[in-house]
Design a protein around this motif. Structure first.
Motif, PDB file in Angstrom:
ATOM      1  N   LYS A 452      58.829  46.083  47.224  1.00 65.04           N
ATOM      2  CA  LYS A 452      59.348  45.992  45.862  1.00 65.04           C
ATOM      3  C   LYS A 452      59.100  44.586  45.319  1.00 65.04           C
ATOM      4  O   LYS A 452      59.032  43.628  46.081  1.00 65.04           O
ATOM      5  CB  LYS A 452      60.863  46.279  45.867  1.00 65.04           C
ATOM      6  N   PRO A 453      58.971  44.454  43.985  1.00 63.89           N
ATOM      7  CA  PRO A 453      58.758  43.119  43.420  1.00 63.89           C
ATOM      8  C   PRO A 453      59.933  42.195  43.721  1.00 63.89           C
ATOM      9  O   PRO A 453      61.070  42.651  43.838  1.00 63.89           O
ATOM     10  CB  PRO A 453      58.670  43.361  41.917  1.00 63.89           C
ATOM     11  N   SER A 454      59.642  40.919  43.847  1.00 64.61           N
ATOM     12  CA  SER A 454      60.698  39.956  44.150  1.00 64.61           C
ATOM     13  C   SER A 454      61.073  39.189  42.896  1.00 64.61           C
ATOM     14  O   SER A 454      60.212  38.857  42.067  1.00 64.61           O
ATOM     15  CB  SER A 454      60.181  38.988  45.220  1.00 64.61           C
ATOM     16  N   GLU A 455      62.354  38.890  42.772  1.00 63.25           N
ATOM     17  CA  GLU A 455      62.837  38.142  41.615  1.00 63.25           C
ATOM     18  C   GLU A 455      62.168  36.765  41.533  1.00 63.25           C
ATOM     19  O   GLU A 455      61.950  36.223  40.469  1.00 63.25           O
ATOM     20  CB  GLU A 455      64.357  37.994  41.697  1.00 63.25           C
ATOM     21  N   SER A 456      61.844  36.221  42.715  1.00 56.72           N
ATOM     22  CA  SER A 456      61.241  34.885  42.757  1.00 56.72           C
ATOM     23  C   SER A 456      59.880  34.852  42.053  1.00 56.72           C
ATOM     24  O   SER A 456      59.432  33.802  41.619  1.00 56.72           O
ATOM     25  CB  SER A 456      61.087  34.431  44.203  1.00 56.72           C
ATOM     26  N   TRP A 457      59.235  35.990  41.930  1.00 59.23           N
ATOM     27  CA  TRP A 457      57.934  36.026  41.246  1.00 59.23           C
ATOM     28  C   TRP A 457      58.059  35.590  39.790  1.00 59.23           C
ATOM     29  O   TRP A 457      57.122  35.056  39.211  1.00 59.23           O
ATOM     30  CB  TRP A 457      57.338  37.441  41.269  1.00 59.23           C
ATOM     31  N   LEU A 458      59.225  35.850  39.192  1.00 58.76           N
ATOM     32  CA  LEU A 458      59.409  35.528  37.779  1.00 58.76           C
ATOM     33  C   LEU A 458      59.206  34.042  37.515  1.00 58.76           C
ATOM     34  O   LEU A 458      58.863  33.640  36.411  1.00 58.76           O
ATOM     35  CB  LEU A 458      60.808  35.957  37.308  1.00 58.76           C
ATOM     36  N   ALA A 459      59.421  33.230  38.552  1.00 54.70           N
ATOM     37  CA  ALA A 459      59.290  31.785  38.378  1.00 54.70           C
ATOM     38  C   ALA A 459      57.841  31.353  38.198  1.00 54.70           C
ATOM     39  O   ALA A 459      57.576  30.298  37.653  1.00 54.70           O
ATOM     40  CB  ALA A 459      59.901  31.071  39.578  1.00 54.70           C
ATOM     41  N   PHE A 460      56.889  32.154  38.647  1.00 55.96           N
ATOM     42  CA  PHE A 460      55.505  31.674  38.542  1.00 55.96           C
ATOM     43  C   PHE A 460      54.533  32.587  37.805  1.00 55.96           C
ATOM     44  O   PHE A 460      53.434  32.170  37.473  1.00 55.96           O
ATOM     45  CB  PHE A 460      54.955  31.302  39.931  1.00 55.96           C
ATOM     46  N   VAL A 461      54.904  33.833  37.535  1.00 56.16           N
ATOM     47  CA  VAL A 461      53.934  34.683  36.832  1.00 56.16           C
ATOM     48  C   VAL A 461      53.729  34.183  35.406  1.00 56.16           C
ATOM     49  O   VAL A 461      54.626  33.588  34.821  1.00 56.16           O
ATOM     50  CB  VAL A 461      54.314  36.180  36.822  1.00 56.16           C
ATOM     51  N   LYS A 462      52.533  34.401  34.861  1.00 52.90           N
ATOM     52  CA  LYS A 462      52.176  33.854  33.554  1.00 52.90           C
ATOM     53  C   LYS A 462      52.097  34.929  32.470  1.00 52.90           C
ATOM     54  O   LYS A 462      52.324  34.647  31.310  1.00 52.90           O
ATOM     55  CB  LYS A 462      50.808  33.147  33.628  1.00 52.90           C
ATOM     56  N   THR A 463      51.739  36.139  32.831  1.00 58.15           N
ATOM     57  CA  THR A 463      51.528  37.136  31.793  1.00 58.15           C
ATOM     58  C   THR A 463      52.820  37.858  31.453  1.00 58.15           C
ATOM     59  O   THR A 463      53.670  38.102  32.307  1.00 58.15           O
ATOM     60  CB  THR A 463      50.488  38.193  32.229  1.00 58.15           C
ATOM     61  N   GLY A 464      52.942  38.188  30.180  1.00 56.04           N
ATOM     62  CA  GLY A 464      54.101  38.938  29.710  1.00 56.04           C
ATOM     63  C   GLY A 464      54.178  40.278  30.413  1.00 56.04           C
ATOM     64  O   GLY A 464      55.259  40.769  30.720  1.00 56.04           O
ATOM     65  N   MET A 465      53.009  40.837  30.678  1.00 53.06           N
ATOM     66  CA  MET A 465      52.976  42.144  31.308  1.00 53.06           C
ATOM     67  C   MET A 465      53.610  42.112  32.696  1.00 53.06           C
ATOM     68  O   MET A 465      54.447  42.956  33.025  1.00 53.06           O
ATOM     69  CB  MET A 465      51.528  42.609  31.399  1.00 53.06           C
ATOM     70  N   ALA A 466      53.235  41.118  33.512  1.00 50.79           N
ATOM     71  CA  ALA A 466      53.803  41.025  34.862  1.00 50.79           C
ATOM     72  C   ALA A 466      55.309  40.796  34.789  1.00 50.79           C
ATOM     73  O   ALA A 466      56.086  41.458  35.472  1.00 50.79           O
ATOM     74  CB  ALA A 466      53.117  39.906  35.643  1.00 50.79           C
ATOM     75  N   LYS A 467      55.711  39.862  33.899  1.00 48.68           N
ATOM     76  CA  LYS A 467      57.143  39.580  33.763  1.00 48.68           C
ATOM     77  C   LYS A 467      57.915  40.842  33.416  1.00 48.68           C
ATOM     78  O   LYS A 467      58.948  41.147  33.991  1.00 48.68           O
ATOM     79  CB  LYS A 467      57.365  38.546  32.652  1.00 48.68           C
ATOM     80  N   HIS A 468      57.358  41.551  32.449  1.00 49.33           N
ATOM     81  CA  HIS A 468      58.000  42.763  31.960  1.00 49.33           C
ATOM     82  C   HIS A 468      58.135  43.796  33.071  1.00 49.33           C
ATOM     83  O   HIS A 468      59.198  44.370  33.276  1.00 49.33           O
ATOM     84  CB  HIS A 468      57.152  43.306  30.811  1.00 49.33           C
ATOM     85  N   ARG A 469      57.071  43.997  33.831  1.00 46.67           N
ATOM     86  CA  ARG A 469      57.096  44.983  34.923  1.00 46.67           C
ATOM     87  C   ARG A 469      58.068  44.586  36.022  1.00 46.67           C
ATOM     88  O   ARG A 469      58.788  45.419  36.564  1.00 46.67           O
ATOM     89  CB  ARG A 469      55.707  45.135  35.547  1.00 46.67           C
ATOM     90  N   ILE A 470      58.056  43.296  36.377  1.00 44.32           N
ATOM     91  CA  ILE A 470      58.955  42.840  37.443  1.00 44.32           C
ATOM     92  C   ILE A 470      60.396  43.036  37.004  1.00 44.32           C
ATOM     93  O   ILE A 470      61.201  43.606  37.730  1.00 44.32           O
ATOM     94  CB  ILE A 470      58.699  41.347  37.782  1.00 44.32           C
ATOM     95  N   LYS A 471      60.664  42.593  35.751  1.00 45.23           N
ATOM     96  CA  LYS A 471      62.040  42.728  35.257  1.00 45.23           C
ATOM     97  C   LYS A 471      62.478  44.181  35.250  1.00 45.23           C
ATOM     98  O   LYS A 471      63.597  44.496  35.646  1.00 45.23           O
ATOM     99  CB  LYS A 471      62.146  42.155  33.841  1.00 45.23           C
ATOM    100  N   SER A 472      61.593  45.064  34.791  1.00 47.05           N
ATOM    101  CA  SER A 472      62.059  46.447  34.700  1.00 47.05           C
ATOM    102  C   SER A 472      62.201  47.055  36.090  1.00 47.05           C
ATOM    103  O   SER A 472      63.090  47.875  36.310  1.00 47.05           O
ATOM    104  CB  SER A 472      61.192  47.280  33.753  1.00 47.05           C
ATOM    105  N   ALA A 473      61.357  46.608  37.051  1.00 44.86           N
ATOM    106  CA  ALA A 473      61.528  47.109  38.419  1.00 44.86           C
ATOM    107  C   ALA A 473      62.860  46.612  38.995  1.00 44.86           C
ATOM    108  O   ALA A 473      63.582  47.364  39.650  1.00 44.86           O
ATOM    109  CB  ALA A 473      60.368  46.657  39.297  1.00 44.86           C
ATOM    110  N   LEU A 474      63.181  45.329  38.716  1.00 48.37           N
ATOM    111  CA  LEU A 474      64.445  44.776  39.223  1.00 48.37           C
ATOM    112  C   LEU A 474      65.627  45.490  38.577  1.00 48.37           C
ATOM    113  O   LEU A 474      66.598  45.823  39.239  1.00 48.37           O
ATOM    114  CB  LEU A 474      64.531  43.274  38.930  1.00 48.37           C
ATOM    115  N   LYS A 475      65.505  45.729  37.268  1.00 48.43           N
ATOM    116  CA  LYS A 475      66.583  46.369  36.531  1.00 48.43           C
ATOM    117  C   LYS A 475      66.857  47.766  37.089  1.00 48.43           C
ATOM    118  O   LYS A 475      67.992  48.127  37.347  1.00 48.43           O
ATOM    119  CB  LYS A 475      66.199  46.469  35.049  1.00 48.43           C
ATOM    120  N   SER A 476      65.798  48.524  37.298  1.00 48.62           N
ATOM    121  CA  SER A 476      66.016  49.896  37.758  1.00 48.62           C
ATOM    122  C   SER A 476      66.612  49.869  39.154  1.00 48.62           C
ATOM    123  O   SER A 476      67.385  50.737  39.523  1.00 48.62           O
ATOM    124  CB  SER A 476      64.716  50.697  37.724  1.00 48.62           C
ATOM    125  N   ARG A 477      66.277  48.820  39.929  1.00 45.98           N
ATOM    126  CA  ARG A 477      66.865  48.745  41.258  1.00 45.98           C
ATOM    127  C   ARG A 477      68.363  48.438  41.188  1.00 45.98           C
ATOM    128  O   ARG A 477      69.163  49.066  41.870  1.00 45.98           O
ATOM    129  CB  ARG A 477      66.157  47.689  42.099  1.00 45.98           C
TER     130      ARG A 477
END
Ligand code: MN
Length: 569
Positions: A452-477
């Motif tokens: 599963k995506p890690s919250e720590s990724w949010l600190a370094f990803v650059k694209t809105g798309m990645a941020k958005h996907r990680i956040k929504s994966a975290l949210k659904s979890r």
């Protein structure tokens, strides 16, 4: 003679001629802020559209683009006189004209509409670009307040749009026209400190040209043209900021451009140039093998040229040149036929599907974002900054913003690959997930099933798309966790006093347990001196919940306490 006049002469009853007359009549008597007849503006815009080789429908739409907004003529009249298609285009341009970019957040809905119109019919956007380009040439005539707003809008919205459509020339012209209005002091500085340098460089390149032409001819390559291109003030300024404002460090202030017959000759010419002057290591860019995300193709190199002066040289075919200047507009004139591109006169066709891929991406993209700010931010980062492109092991080029990491890359390949990404190999070597990718990197994503995506990724990803996907994966979890989490329901009977509830709540929160619901009623069965409290709270940890019961029982007012665990919310 202008292209429009030429068309009218050839076909006096044709679409262009009729649109010309209709618009001229409609704008009769109107004046621009510059004092010239309003219709001149329509004519100039149409002239640009014709120069970009768009179809007659687009030219007619450009001629008519302001009649609905600025004259008594209605869209119905346009439809009755010129048909559905022209009316649709004019209507589209009119609607785009109402989009005003005044800041970031407030504009996002309009930007969306604009992008939707964009994916609907690119011709609407191109006519609008022509309109804006001409307006920018007469911006001086407007009041200062308006000048600034329109210039910012041009630089933030229209120029990047033109760039994404591959219309580099228009994009650059728009940037340059906007620049002095946004950065007037900086512009003055450049005029004072750099203008002369341009002149010097131009004279210098005039000496370089014959040397190159001669060397090419010796190898049997006849250059179709050799010319020089001055770096635009707007992009020079951005570059200077990174180079301590020292013009001497900018090697491409003026670049030499060579056009040759075909791709083979491009590479051969590069060899000739390198044979003549040694290249600067690491400065050879092969945008033919790896085109820029907007489709730009050329070979770039920087050499120690005559008198050992560092000089950039660009090599391309005329087709690449036309595409580089006019981008998506250039594709109107081409069509695929038996594997080779054939030039088709007049007959316009929609651009190849491939060219429109990014527009499709935009469409799905903006649907994905529920929060306008998030969408705007991703737009800002993804669309208006420098790009890099990294490659999948299969050779697919992934277009990313500068500073993007393997996680961004993974999400842009496929959202599932992003979600399950556990490591990356860059050019064959294992690299950390927060590694900054460079253009040309071959990136292989190592995935792990059920990762599963890690919250720590949010600190370094650059694209809105990645941020958005990680956040929504975290949210659904989290919401899954909440659904499954246990609850404890407490029923307390206590002797009432002021502050009792507050004390009970304090004990619960000191135990780090969240209260979800609380209600009280007077317990009439005990003569009104008692109160019955019902509390539901989280009980992720049953041990902790039991400890809480003990603590509550210590409160002397509490006479009875019942508890019950449940798993529903
Ligand atoms: Mn206009």
């Amino acid at each position: 003679m202008s292209i429009i006049q030429d068309k009218i002469k050839k076909d006096p009853d044709g679409l262009v001629a009729r649109a010309h007359d209709f618009a001229k009549k409609a704008h009769q008597g109107q004046k621009r802020k510059t004092g010239e007849p309003y219709f001149n503006h329509c004519l100039k815009a149409a002239e640009y559209v014709a120069e970009w080789k768009l179809d007659d429908a687009s030219i007619a739409a450009a001629l008519l683009h302001d009649v609905v907004e600025d004259t008594p003529a209605t869209i119905e009249e346009v439809k009755n006189n010129f048909g559905e298609e022209i009316a649709f285009l004019v209507d589209g341009v009119t609607k785009l004209g109402r989009i005003k970019y005044r800041g970031v957040e407030a504009q996002v809905e309009n930007l969306r509409k604009m992008f939707l119109a964009l994916s609907h019919d690119i011709r609407v956007v191109i006519v609008k670009l022509a309109d804006r380009l001409h307006n920018m040439t007469t911006l001086k005539a407007l009041p200062p307040q308006k000048q600034k707003r329109i210039a910012v809008e041009t630089s933030e919205l229209y120029a990047p749009l033109a760039y994404r459509l591959g219309m580099q020339k228009v994009s650059g012209e728009l940037e340059d026209l906007a620049f002095p209005f946004i950065y007037s002091q900086e512009h003055d500085w450049l005029e004072k400190n750099v203008k002369e340098k341009y002149g010097e460089r131009e004279k210098y390149l005039e000496r370089v040209k014959p040397a190159i032409v001669e060397a090419l001819k010796k190898q049997g390559i006849i250059p179709l043209f050799v010319d020089s291109r001055a770096k635009r003030y707007s992009s020079l300024y951005k570059k200077l900021l990174r180079y301590n404002m020292d013009v001497n460090n900018i090697y491409d202030l003026m670049a030499l451009r060579i056009a040759v017959k075909n791709v083979e000759e491009c590479y051969a010419a590069l060899g000739v140039v390198h044979n003549l002057w040694p290249p600067l290591p690491g400065r050879i860019k092969d945008y033919i093998a790896l085109p820029k995300p907007n489709g730009y193709r050329s070979l770039h190199t920087t050499v120690f040229c005559l008198d050992n002066k560092i000089t950039e040289i660009q090599i391309r075919t005329p087709e690449m040149h036309n595409e580089a200047e006019n981008g998506i507009a250039a594709h109107w004139a081409y069509t695929q036929a038996r594997g080779s591109k054939q030039y088709i006169n007049k007959q316009a066709s929609f651009a190849d599907k491939k060219e429109l891929i990014w527009i499709g991406q935009l469409k799905t993209w903006q649907r994905d974002f529920s929060d306008p700010d998030e969408f705007m931010n991703s737009l800002k980062i993804d669309f208006f900054k420098d790009r890099i492109f990294a490659i999948t092991p299969k050779g697919e080029v992934i277009d990313l913003p500068l500073g993007a990491t393997p996680v961004d890359f993974a999400y842009h390949v496929h959202s599932e690959i992003g979600d399950c990404c556990s490591g990356a190999r860059i050019n064959g070597k294992i690299a950390p997930l927060d590694h900054r990718l460079n253009s040309g990197d071959i990136v292989e994503i190592i995935t792990q099933k059920n990762k599963k995506p890690s919250e720590s990724w949010l600190a370094f990803v650059k694209t809105g798309m990645a941020k958005h996907r990680i956040k929504s994966a975290l949210k659904s979890r989290t919401s899954v966790v909440a659904k499954e989490s246990e609850l404890m329901e407490l029923r307390i009977v206590a002797e009432d006093r002021i502050g009792l509830l507050k004390d009970i709540a304090a004990i619960i929160s000191r135990s780090h347990i969240n209260i979800i619901g609380l209600n009280t009623r007077v317990d009439k069965s005990r003569g009104g001196r008692f109160t019955a409290v019902k509390i539901s709270c989280e009980a992720k940890n049953r041990g902790k919940a039991k400890e809480l019961l003990i603590k509550l029982k210590r409160l002397k007012e509490i006479k009875e306490i019942d508890h019950r665990f449940s798993t529903k919310i």
